[in-house]
Design a protein around this motif. Structure first.
Motif, mmCIF file in Angstrom:
data_model
loop_
_atom_site.group_PDB
_atom_site.id
_atom_site.type_symbol
_atom_site.label_atom_id
_atom_site.label_comp_id
_atom_site.label_asym_id
_atom_site.label_seq_id
_atom_site.Cartn_x
_atom_site.Cartn_y
_atom_site.Cartn_z
ATOM 1 N N HIS A 54 0.810 -1.214 0.000
ATOM 2 C CA HIS A 54 0.000 0.000 0.000
ATOM 3 C C HIS A 54 0.849 1.271 0.000
ATOM 4 C CE1 HIS A 54 -3.547 2.394 0.951
ATOM 5 N NE2 HIS A 54 -2.910 2.943 1.964
ATOM 6 N N ASP A 55 0.488 2.191 -0.875
ATOM 7 C CA ASP A 55 0.935 3.590 -0.786
ATOM 8 C C ASP A 55 2.458 3.690 -0.762
ATOM 9 O OD1 ASP A 55 0.778 6.327 -0.616
ATOM 10 O OD2 ASP A 55 0.168 6.375 1.480
ATOM 11 N N ALA B 66 -3.540 10.664 -4.816
ATOM 12 C CA ALA B 66 -3.208 9.506 -5.645
ATOM 13 C C ALA B 66 -2.297 8.561 -4.870
ATOM 14 C CB ALA B 66 -2.530 9.958 -6.934
ATOM 15 N N LEU B 67 -2.619 7.288 -4.915
ATOM 16 C CA LEU B 67 -1.774 6.247 -4.328
ATOM 17 C C LEU B 67 -1.161 5.411 -5.443
ATOM 18 C CD1 LEU B 67 -4.113 4.798 -1.521
ATOM 19 C CD2 LEU B 67 -2.489 6.703 -1.351
ATOM 20 N N ILE B 68 0.092 5.055 -5.261
ATOM 21 C CA ILE B 68 0.734 4.054 -6.123
ATOM 22 C C ILE B 68 1.002 2.826 -5.259
ATOM 23 C CG2 ILE B 68 2.744 3.487 -7.532
ATOM 24 C CD1 ILE B 68 3.025 6.448 -8.205
ATOM 25 N N ASN B 69 0.499 1.691 -5.691
ATOM 26 C CA ASN B 69 0.599 0.454 -4.927
ATOM 27 C C ASN B 69 1.063 -0.674 -5.841
ATOM 28 O OD1 ASN B 69 -1.369 1.678 -2.711
ATOM 29 N ND2 ASN B 69 -2.429 1.818 -4.674
ATOM 30 N N CYS B 149 1.952 -9.759 -10.713
ATOM 31 C CA CYS B 149 2.092 -8.482 -10.018
ATOM 32 C C CYS B 149 1.534 -7.354 -10.886
ATOM 33 C CB CYS B 149 3.558 -8.249 -9.670
ATOM 34 S SG CYS B 149 3.805 -6.971 -8.411
ATOM 35 N N PHE B 150 0.901 -6.390 -10.227
ATOM 36 C CA PHE B 150 0.285 -5.244 -10.899
ATOM 37 C C PHE B 150 0.682 -3.962 -10.181
ATOM 38 C CE2 PHE B 150 -2.309 -8.885 -11.764
ATOM 39 C CZ PHE B 150 -2.832 -8.700 -13.032
ATOM 40 N N ALA B 151 0.936 -2.911 -10.951
ATOM 41 C CA ALA B 151 0.983 -1.563 -10.386
ATOM 42 C C ALA B 151 -0.452 -1.045 -10.368
ATOM 43 C CB ALA B 151 1.869 -0.659 -11.239
ATOM 44 N N VAL B 152 -0.850 -0.475 -9.248
ATOM 45 C CA VAL B 152 -2.223 -0.012 -9.072
ATOM 46 C C VAL B 152 -2.192 1.456 -8.650
ATOM 47 C CG1 VAL B 152 -4.370 -0.348 -7.779
ATOM 48 C CG2 VAL B 152 -2.984 -2.328 -8.446
#
Lengths: 178, 178
Positions: A54-55, B66-69, B149-152
């Motif tokens: 997360h984050d 915005a979050l990058i996970n 795996c994914f970037a979300v």
């Protein structure tokens, strides 16, 4: 003449990439990578089918909006000359590799002066991404070995969000065993 | 009893994934993929070393950030039952695959009613990502074949941003040749 050029090349300051770690990269931004087991920032979702890390990056948008882009990058060959860096004063910029291949990250601390002695180089482990904090000086995308695709999250909106600066003296970027 | 169960399974409504295209997915959000050659949204940067496929998804943050996970997803086996969908009313959610492997996308139009007949399924080509528009009903992440795996990129901030809804009748998701 050959000898002279070789001598000049030898006299250039060397830049050797170090392995990318969150601690070493902290002055410049975030390393985007899965968290270790047991880290409270990694937790199960979707009925246990997914682990959410997360984050992982501080996305800065400076009054603009978030863009999701894909960058297709041609590879560089080392050794190479690092002569210019750029910065995005209004927003962060994240690069997440879609090819499992290391790339190079060349950065310098934010600020209006760009001291050639403060430039640092890192090499990723092939799965790590990076997020440059707003204003951090960085080289253009440095793919290695083969054309490589990246997901890029950065800022869109009004204002001049890209400045380029030539180094007072170019650096020679080379692998430690070069 | 076995016969009865098999009969019940056969009576279920079928959901067959279609190839993911921007046009077919437009009611639900964006397909995140490189633009075709000649598209003005794909242009050279970094002295010609990089092609930037610009602004591929409408990121909605609904007053949040915005979050990058990173999501590590276990794969599903088909056929499977689709019984519940979820939606994020306050923000979009983008999934970009870091493994070059197709995944499934099950969606239904936004709105307070969730009609089982409106559920659609798509299969990606292994390089495509998707961005769900805020409020679009979607199934949890459906990786196939192997851990993926994914970037979300999604929204962080206050407010209830996840609702789950059971379908009136479960659907049987299967590949067309199953």
């Amino acid at each position: 003449m050959e000898t002279t050029l070789a001598h000049m090349a030898d006299a250039r300051m060397r830049l050797h990439p170090q392995p990318l770690t969150a601690a070493a990269f902290a002055p410049f931004g975030d390393v985007i990578e899965t968290r270790p087991a047991g880290d409270p920032g990694a937790f199960p979702i979707n009925g246990g089918m997914v682990t959410r890390h997360h984050d992982l990056a501080a996305v800065e948008l400076g009054g603009g909006r978030a863009l999701i882009n894909l960058f297709e990058a041609s590879p560089y060959a080392l050794p190479m000359e690092i002569a210019m860096l750029e910065r995005h004063p209004l927003g962060s910029q994240a690069f997440i590799p879609l090819s499992e291949r290391p790339f190079l990250v060349v950065v310098a601390p934010p600020g209006d002066t760009l001291d050639v002695g403060s430039v640092r180089a890192f090499i990723t482990n092939g799965r790590q991404g990076v997020n440059y904090r707003a204003g951090v000086w960085h080289h253009m995308l440095l793919a290695l070995d083969a054309p490589s695709c990246f997901a890029v999250v950065d800022r869109g909106g009004d204002g001049n969000n890209c400045e380029e600066r030539w180094l007072a003296q170019p650096l020679r970027l080379e692998l430690p065993d070069a």
